[in-house]
Design an enzyme around this catalytic site. Structure first.
Site, PDB file in Angstrom:
ATOM      1  N   HIS A   1      72.017  47.329 -26.212  1.00 26.44           N
ATOM      2  CA  HIS A   1      71.009  47.240 -25.338  1.00 26.44           C
ATOM      3  C   HIS A   1      71.572  46.296 -24.117  1.00 26.44           C
ATOM      4  O   HIS A   1      72.465  45.397 -24.427  1.00 26.44           O
ATOM      5  CB  HIS A   1      69.683  46.768 -25.744  1.00 26.44           C
ATOM      6  CG  HIS A   1      69.575  45.512 -26.450  1.00 26.44           C
ATOM      7  ND1 HIS A   1      68.557  44.582 -26.092  1.00 26.44           N
ATOM      8  CD2 HIS A   1      70.396  44.841 -27.296  1.00 26.44           C
ATOM      9  CE1 HIS A   1      68.890  43.173 -26.920  1.00 26.44           C
ATOM     10  NE2 HIS A   1      69.941  43.688 -27.585  1.00 26.44           N
TER      11      HIS A   1
ATOM     12  N   CYS B   1      68.069  47.363 -19.293  1.00 29.24           N
ATOM     13  CA  CYS B   1      68.006  47.990 -20.599  1.00 29.24           C
ATOM     14  C   CYS B   1      67.741  49.430 -20.071  1.00 29.24           C
ATOM     15  O   CYS B   1      68.455  50.419 -20.368  1.00 29.24           O
ATOM     16  CB  CYS B   1      66.853  47.809 -21.302  1.00 29.24           C
ATOM     17  SG  CYS B   1      65.288  47.865 -20.822  1.00 29.24           S
TER      18      CYS B   1
ATOM     19  N   HIS C   1      61.264  47.539 -23.405  1.00 34.56           N
ATOM     20  CA  HIS C   1      62.604  47.419 -23.798  1.00 34.56           C
ATOM     21  C   HIS C   1      62.897  48.415 -24.459  1.00 34.56           C
ATOM     22  O   HIS C   1      62.428  49.223 -25.265  1.00 34.56           O
ATOM     23  CB  HIS C   1      62.522  46.012 -24.433  1.00 34.56           C
ATOM     24  CG  HIS C   1      64.316  45.743 -24.310  1.00 34.56           C
ATOM     25  ND1 HIS C   1      64.956  45.558 -23.357  1.00 34.56           N
ATOM     26  CD2 HIS C   1      64.937  45.699 -25.535  1.00 34.56           C
ATOM     27  CE1 HIS C   1      66.227  45.052 -23.638  1.00 34.56           C
ATOM     28  NE2 HIS C   1      66.225  45.311 -24.799  1.00 34.56           N
TER      29      HIS C   1
END
Length: 163
Positions: A131, A67, A119
């Protein structure tokens, strides 16, 4: 159940208490992109990565992306600015914004590993973000109100000035 692994490197000294959305783990010099057109380019460039494979620690599409590697790769390709390869460090270097102020090209952060900013993704507009999740292994688009992500939302941040 959806399982996500964290992005890139683990912060060596994790916080002892859960943070609230918008709170930063540590302070670092703030990154600010000066060209407002970069926001649209960040969104367009990120769409070009759809389907790219996931790789922990990956920061280029040929080898795979995680990510923070995806976000730092996109920002560097569009603006020439190199961000850290760590979601928490990127959060620490970007400007806090209210969720209702999100604009395409802004960054969204999630607590997916019982640690803040583990994240992240790029906000696309219309309640969606892109993502590089480890689950299902490919860069993809999700809705912000997806039950998994809505429960883990850690805040919104921007690379752009508020003016």
């Amino acid at each position: 159940m959806l399982v996500l692994h964290g992005c890139s490197t683990v912060v060596s000294t994790p916080p002892t208490a859960r943070t609230v959305p918008g709170q930063i783990i540590d302070q670092a010099p703030q990154v600010q992109l000066n060209n407002p057109a970069d926001a649209e380019q960040i969104v367009l460039f990120s769409y070009g990565l759809l389907g790219t494979g996931y790789r922990f620690g990956g920061r280029n599409p040929e080898a795979g992306l995680d990510c923070s590697g995806m976000v730092s790769y996109v920002v560097e390709q569009v603006s020439g600015v190199r961000l850290p390869h760590n979601a928490a460090r990127i959060a620490a270097q970007t400007r806090v914004i209210a969720t209702d102020s999100l604009q395409p090209g802004d960054l969204v952060f999630f607590n997916t590993q019982n640690r803040p900013y583990s994240h992240m993704g790029i906000y696309l507009g219309d309640g969606k973000f892109i993502h590089a999740p480890s689950s299902k292994g490919k860069v993809r688009v999700e809705k912000m109100n997806n039950r998994y992500f809505a429960q883990r939302f850690d805040g919104a941040r921007s690379l752009f000035s508020d003016g």
